[in-house]
Every structure is written in C-alpha cells, then in structure tokens.
Design a protein around this motif. Structure first.
Motif, PDB file in Angstrom:
ATOM      1  N   ILE A 200      31.063  51.381  36.610  1.00  0.00           N
ATOM      2  CA  ILE A 200      30.121  52.510  36.642  1.00  0.00           C
ATOM      3  C   ILE A 200      30.113  53.243  35.298  1.00  0.00           C
ATOM      4  O   ILE A 200      29.109  53.837  34.927  1.00  0.00           O
ATOM      5  N   PHE A 201      31.225  53.171  34.572  1.00  0.00           N
ATOM      6  CA  PHE A 201      31.262  53.832  33.260  1.00  0.00           C
ATOM      7  C   PHE A 201      30.524  53.020  32.203  1.00  0.00           C
ATOM      8  O   PHE A 201      30.115  53.545  31.176  1.00  0.00           O
ATOM      9  N   THR A 202      30.399  51.727  32.463  1.00  0.00           N
ATOM     10  CA  THR A 202      29.672  50.871  31.526  1.00  0.00           C
ATOM     11  C   THR A 202      28.174  51.110  31.610  1.00  0.00           C
ATOM     12  O   THR A 202      27.464  51.070  30.600  1.00  0.00           O
ATOM     13  N   TRP A 203      27.693  51.361  32.822  1.00  0.00           N
ATOM     14  CA  TRP A 203      26.251  51.533  33.029  1.00  0.00           C
ATOM     15  C   TRP A 203      25.658  52.624  32.161  1.00  0.00           C
ATOM     16  O   TRP A 203      24.574  52.479  31.628  1.00  0.00           O
ATOM     17  N   GLY A 204      26.393  53.718  32.034  1.00  0.00           N
ATOM     18  CA  GLY A 204      25.870  54.847  31.265  1.00  0.00           C
ATOM     19  C   GLY A 204      25.779  54.554  29.773  1.00  0.00           C
ATOM     20  O   GLY A 204      24.952  55.104  29.067  1.00  0.00           O
ATOM     21  N   LEU A 205      26.651  53.652  29.299  1.00  0.00           N
ATOM     22  CA  LEU A 205      26.702  53.361  27.863  1.00  0.00           C
ATOM     23  C   LEU A 205      25.360  52.847  27.385  1.00  0.00           C
ATOM     24  O   LEU A 205      24.651  52.196  28.130  1.00  0.00           O
ATOM     25  N   SER A 206      25.029  53.128  26.145  1.00  0.00           N
ATOM     26  CA  SER A 206      23.767  52.693  25.548  1.00  0.00           C
ATOM     27  C   SER A 206      22.607  53.509  26.114  1.00  0.00           C
ATOM     28  O   SER A 206      21.514  53.456  25.595  1.00  0.00           O
ATOM     29  N   LYS A 207      22.822  54.264  27.187  1.00  0.00           N
ATOM     30  CA  LYS A 207      21.761  55.136  27.688  1.00  0.00           C
ATOM     31  C   LYS A 207      21.917  56.532  27.115  1.00  0.00           C
ATOM     32  O   LYS A 207      20.959  57.214  26.870  1.00  0.00           O
ATOM     33  N   CYS A 208      23.173  56.961  26.908  1.00  0.00           N
ATOM     34  CA  CYS A 208      23.340  58.277  26.301  1.00  0.00           C
ATOM     35  C   CYS A 208      24.663  58.404  25.558  1.00  0.00           C
ATOM     36  O   CYS A 208      25.640  57.735  25.883  1.00  0.00           O
ATOM     37  N   ASP A 209      24.666  59.247  24.515  1.00  0.00           N
ATOM     38  CA  ASP A 209      25.861  59.464  23.693  1.00  0.00           C
ATOM     39  C   ASP A 209      26.987  60.080  24.495  1.00  0.00           C
ATOM     40  O   ASP A 209      28.148  59.857  24.226  1.00  0.00           O
ATOM     41  N   ARG A 210      26.590  60.894  25.500  1.00  0.00           N
ATOM     42  CA  ARG A 210      27.612  61.598  26.250  1.00  0.00           C
ATOM     43  C   ARG A 210      28.538  60.619  26.970  1.00  0.00           C
ATOM     44  O   ARG A 210      29.738  60.831  27.035  1.00  0.00           O
ATOM     45  N   SER A 211      27.974  59.541  27.527  1.00  0.00           N
ATOM     46  CA  SER A 211      28.820  58.550  28.212  1.00  0.00           C
ATOM     47  C   SER A 211      29.784  57.913  27.236  1.00  0.00           C
ATOM     48  O   SER A 211      30.925  57.632  27.571  1.00  0.00           O
ATOM     49  N   GLU A 212      29.298  57.689  26.006  1.00  0.00           N
ATOM     50  CA  GLU A 212      30.175  57.067  25.020  1.00  0.00           C
ATOM     51  C   GLU A 212      31.326  58.004  24.674  1.00  0.00           C
ATOM     52  O   GLU A 212      32.469  57.577  24.544  1.00  0.00           O
ATOM     53  N   ARG A 213      31.001  59.308  24.547  1.00  0.00           N
ATOM     54  CA  ARG A 213      32.071  60.267  24.232  1.00  0.00           C
ATOM     55  C   ARG A 213      33.052  60.396  25.389  1.00  0.00           C
ATOM     56  O   ARG A 213      34.260  60.479  25.191  1.00  0.00           O
ATOM     57  N   LEU A 214      32.519  60.404  26.615  1.00  0.00           N
ATOM     58  CA  LEU A 214      33.376  60.476  27.800  1.00  0.00           C
ATOM     59  C   LEU A 214      34.334  59.292  27.813  1.00  0.00           C
ATOM     60  O   LEU A 214      35.546  59.431  28.002  1.00  0.00           O
ATOM     61  N   LEU A 215      33.778  58.100  27.582  1.00  0.00           N
ATOM     62  CA  LEU A 215      34.595  56.890  27.580  1.00  0.00           C
ATOM     63  C   LEU A 215      35.652  56.965  26.471  1.00  0.00           C
ATOM     64  O   LEU A 215      36.824  56.647  26.701  1.00  0.00           O
ATOM     65  N   GLY A 216      35.218  57.419  25.285  1.00  0.00           N
ATOM     66  CA  GLY A 216      36.154  57.547  24.176  1.00  0.00           C
ATOM     67  C   GLY A 216      37.307  58.476  24.527  1.00  0.00           C
ATOM     68  O   GLY A 216      38.471  58.189  24.231  1.00  0.00           O
ATOM     69  N   GLY A 217      36.995  59.587  25.183  1.00  0.00           N
ATOM     70  CA  GLY A 217      38.019  60.547  25.591  1.00  0.00           C
ATOM     71  C   GLY A 217      38.988  59.932  26.579  1.00  0.00           C
ATOM     72  O   GLY A 217      40.214  60.085  26.457  1.00  0.00           O
ATOM     73  N   MET A 218      38.440  59.202  27.546  1.00  0.00           N
ATOM     74  CA  MET A 218      39.290  58.545  28.549  1.00  0.00           C
ATOM     75  C   MET A 218      40.224  57.540  27.884  1.00  0.00           C
ATOM     76  O   MET A 218      41.424  57.499  28.176  1.00  0.00           O
ATOM     77  N   VAL A 219      39.654  56.736  26.997  1.00  0.00           N
ATOM     78  CA  VAL A 219      40.444  55.691  26.345  1.00  0.00           C
ATOM     79  C   VAL A 219      41.575  56.311  25.527  1.00  0.00           C
ATOM     80  O   VAL A 219      42.720  55.861  25.588  1.00  0.00           O
ATOM     81  N   ASN A 220      41.256  57.382  24.793  1.00  0.00           N
ATOM     82  CA  ASN A 220      42.282  58.059  24.002  1.00  0.00           C
ATOM     83  C   ASN A 220      43.420  58.559  24.860  1.00  0.00           C
ATOM     84  O   ASN A 220      44.592  58.396  24.533  1.00  0.00           O
ATOM     85  N   MET A 221      43.042  59.195  25.961  1.00  0.00           N
ATOM     86  CA  MET A 221      44.047  59.769  26.841  1.00  0.00           C
ATOM     87  C   MET A 221      44.919  58.660  27.436  1.00  0.00           C
ATOM     88  O   MET A 221      46.145  58.770  27.479  1.00  0.00           O
ATOM     89  N   LEU A 222      44.286  57.565  27.866  1.00  0.00           N
ATOM     90  CA  LEU A 222      45.044  56.460  28.467  1.00  0.00           C
ATOM     91  C   LEU A 222      45.962  55.803  27.434  1.00  0.00           C
ATOM     92  O   LEU A 222      47.113  55.476  27.732  1.00  0.00           O
ATOM     93  N   LYS A 223      45.446  55.651  26.217  1.00  0.00           N
ATOM     94  CA  LYS A 223      46.297  55.069  25.166  1.00  0.00           C
ATOM     95  C   LYS A 223      47.467  55.994  24.869  1.00  0.00           C
ATOM     96  O   LYS A 223      48.569  55.539  24.579  1.00  0.00           O
ATOM     97  N   GLY A 224      47.209  57.308  24.937  1.00  0.00           N
ATOM     98  CA  GLY A 224      48.269  58.291  24.750  1.00  0.00           C
ATOM     99  C   GLY A 224      49.355  58.138  25.798  1.00  0.00           C
ATOM    100  O   GLY A 224      50.507  58.494  25.575  1.00  0.00           O
ATOM    101  N   MET A 225      48.983  57.618  26.965  1.00  0.00           N
ATOM    102  CA  MET A 225      49.959  57.358  28.031  1.00  0.00           C
ATOM    103  C   MET A 225      50.552  55.969  27.892  1.00  0.00           C
ATOM    104  O   MET A 225      51.193  55.464  28.823  1.00  0.00           O
ATOM    105  N   LYS A 226      50.297  55.330  26.769  1.00  0.00           N
ATOM    106  CA  LYS A 226      50.841  53.992  26.486  1.00  0.00           C
ATOM    107  C   LYS A 226      50.295  52.942  27.450  1.00  0.00           C
ATOM    108  O   LYS A 226      50.990  51.994  27.812  1.00  0.00           O
ATOM    109  N   LYS A 227      49.052  53.134  27.882  1.00  0.00           N
ATOM    110  CA  LYS A 227      48.420  52.120  28.727  1.00  0.00           C
ATOM    111  C   LYS A 227      47.498  51.269  27.867  1.00  0.00           C
ATOM    112  O   LYS A 227      46.876  51.776  26.922  1.00  0.00           O
TER     113      LYS A 227
END
Ligand code: C2E
Ligand code: MG
Ligand code: MG
Ligand code: MG
Length: 275
Positions: A200-227
């Motif tokens: 569901i997070f992929t669907w929004g991508l390419s449709k709006c910048d906000r989804s890309e930023r949301l995804l970027g934030g999630m990825v950063n946080m998860l990487k911060g948790m060493k995932k």
C-alpha cells in the motif's frame, strides 16, 4: 397476500444463505482433501537487491488449482483455511514443500515462508519445523519465516514462539508492515532482521512527493533500529526511482519478477549468473 409475499422473500433469502454456506463448506472440504493429497504447489517470487539488481532470495507463495473452479487466489483460500482450522496444516505443507525443493537444489538462495499468526500460536510449531528440517537435511539459515503484525493480537503463545525461534537462530522477517498495529515502539523488542513494507505504501509513490517523504522517514527510522528494509509490490520504474531515493535497498514486485514456477526461478538464477 402480503404475508405469503413476505414468506416468499424469506424463502429466497434463506436459499441464498444456504447456497453461500454450502459453497463455502464445499470449498473447505475440497481444500482439506487437496491439501492432504498434496495437490497444492509453490511458486517463488524473487527478492532483488536494488543496488546491483541481483536476486537475494525468494518468497514461497502457495497456489491452489481447484478441479472445477480453476486457480483460487490465496487471498481467498488462506483466510478460509484459517477460519476452518486448517492453517497449521497449510503452513507446515508449505514449509515441507520448500524443504524438499531446497534439498534438491543446493544452489538456491534463501527461501521465505509465510507463517500465519494462528500457526505461530501453536506449541507444536517449533518441534515440527525442526523435525522437517532434519528429515530433509536442511540448514535453517537457508530459510526465513515471514510473520505479520497479526501475531500481536494472538497472544502469549506467539510471543513465546517468536522468542524461541530467535534463540534457536531462525531468521524472522516482518511482513506487510504498516497495515496492522504498527507502532514503532514494539519493533524495538521484536527480533526480526528484515521489515517488509506493505505494497500500500508503494501505490502512493510516483503519485505524490509526500508518499516518498513518508517512505523515506519510515526507512530512516527502521534503519536506525538496525533493521534491513524491503519494499513490496514495485510495479513501475517511477516507483523504483522513488524507492531508491527513500533509501531502500531491497524489493519485490512485478517490475522485477512475478511469482515464478520452480523451473522459471532456477532459470532466472542461471541467467543472472552469466550476466
Ligand atoms: P504476502 O505474503 O504479502 O505476499 C505478497 C503478495 O503480493 C503475493 O500475492 C504476491 O504475488 C503479490 N505481489 C508481489 N509483487 C506484486 C506487485 O508488484 N503487484 C501486485 N499487485 N502484487 C504483487 P499472493 O501470492 O496472491 O498472496 C497473497 C497473500 O496470501 C500473501 O501476502 C500471504 O498473506 C498469503 N499467502 C500466500 N501464500 C501463502 C502461504 O504459503 N502461507 C500463508 N500462510 N499465507 C500465504
Ligand atoms: Mg509474505
Ligand atoms: Mg508481504
Ligand atoms: Mg502483503
């Protein structure tokens, strides 16, 4: 006259209900039978490293070709199996089938198996999985188990099994992340090495910048948790560009591969070996 009309209506309603019930019962019985005769089969959807485009593993996905109805989607029969108390049988069938494949194909990368929350709640799960591994002589490091956030409402059995699996060195991945009870807090304590972000997070991508930023934030946080983080359901080049920009390094999706038969999967591995 009104009375008989109403009775007529009730009758039709009852007929429909009865028909739906019978259809469901027939489906359950057929599933139980086909499962015991091992007539279901696996397909394999490769997981890809986005940095070098190489296959790093595959997810085993179950397929059911019903004698009369043709292919029934796991989106339909997995929930039915769960409601009918068949999910443990189903999950162990998939696990055993995957072990057979791994035994015959030492060249295969890691294979991921979906484990339903209902199975994860069962006491017998670990002894049964270990028994199957032993029977086929498979090292557990060739397998990963995909669990979902649904486990957290199943209760203590699941938590205990997750802890034991981790202790015994199994590789656990969290599937469909972002669709359930996602609080980042519980992730800190959850011994999963890979997070699979739901499509569901992929669907929004390419449709709006906000989804890309949301995804970027999630990825950063998860990487911060060493995932490690993987994104599901990539279908377009645009989504790929956004996913890479968001910091993702692994993906699964039709853009790369649809779920493949075993032959097609081993062929894809050979093709990339010469490339
Ligand atoms: P899942 O575990 O999240 O599996 C990913 C699903 O997304 C698969 O559908 C896959 O074919 C589909 N998919 C992958 N890439 C794309 C894409 O680019 N676009 C789109 N639209 N879809 C994509 P599938 O095989 O129909 O499975 C659906 C769900 O059924 C699975 O979701 C999983 O929850 C369940 N399931 C499938 N096989 C098994 C199994 O062996 N055991 C259990 N317990 N559940 C299974
Ligand atoms: Mg999965
Ligand atoms: Mg998934
Ligand atoms: Mg999913």
């Amino acid at each position: 006259q009104a009375k008989s009309k109403r009775r007529g209506a009730t009758l039709i309603f009852d007929d429909d209900m009865e028909k739906a019930c019978n259809e469901r019962l027939n489906l359950i019985n057929k599933l139980r039978q086909d499962l015991s005769e091992e007539r279901l089969y696996l397909v394999f959807q490769p997981k890809v490293n986005l940095i070098n485009n190489r296959i790093i593993g595959a997810e085993a996905l179950l397929r059911w070709n019903h004698e009369e109805l043709g292919e029934v989607s796991p989106g339909v029969f997995v929930p039915i199996a769960e409601a009918a108390g068949l999910s443990f049988e189903l999950d162990t069938f998939v696990f055993r089938s995957a072990c057979k494949v791994l035994a015959n194909h030492p060249e295969l990368p890691e294979i991921a198996i979906n484990i339903s929350p209902l199975s994860l709640n069962r006491r017998e799960l670990l002894p049964i999985l270990s028994g199957i591994l032993q029977q086929y002589g498979i090292d557990k490091h060739r397998i990963s188990l995909e669990i979902t956030e649904g486990c957290f409402v199943q209760g203590e059995g699941c938590k205990a099994n997750i802890a034991k699996l981790h202790e015994q060195g199994w590789s656990l991945h969290l599937d469909d992340f972002g669709t359930g009870y996602s609080s980042f807090g519980y992730l800190l304590d959850l011994p999963v090495s890979v997070i699979k972000i739901d499509r569901i997070f992929t669907w929004g991508l390419s449709k709006c910048d906000r989804s890309e930023r949301l995804l970027g934030g999630m990825v950063n946080m998860l990487k911060g948790m060493k995932k490690q983080v993987l994104i599901e359901g990539l279908e377009t080049e645009e989504q790929l560009v956004s996913a890479v920009a968001a910091g993702l390094e692994m993906a699964q999706g039709y853009l790369f591969y649809k779920p493949l038969t075993l032959d097609a999967f081993t062929l894809a591995l050979k093709e990339q070996a010469v490339a």
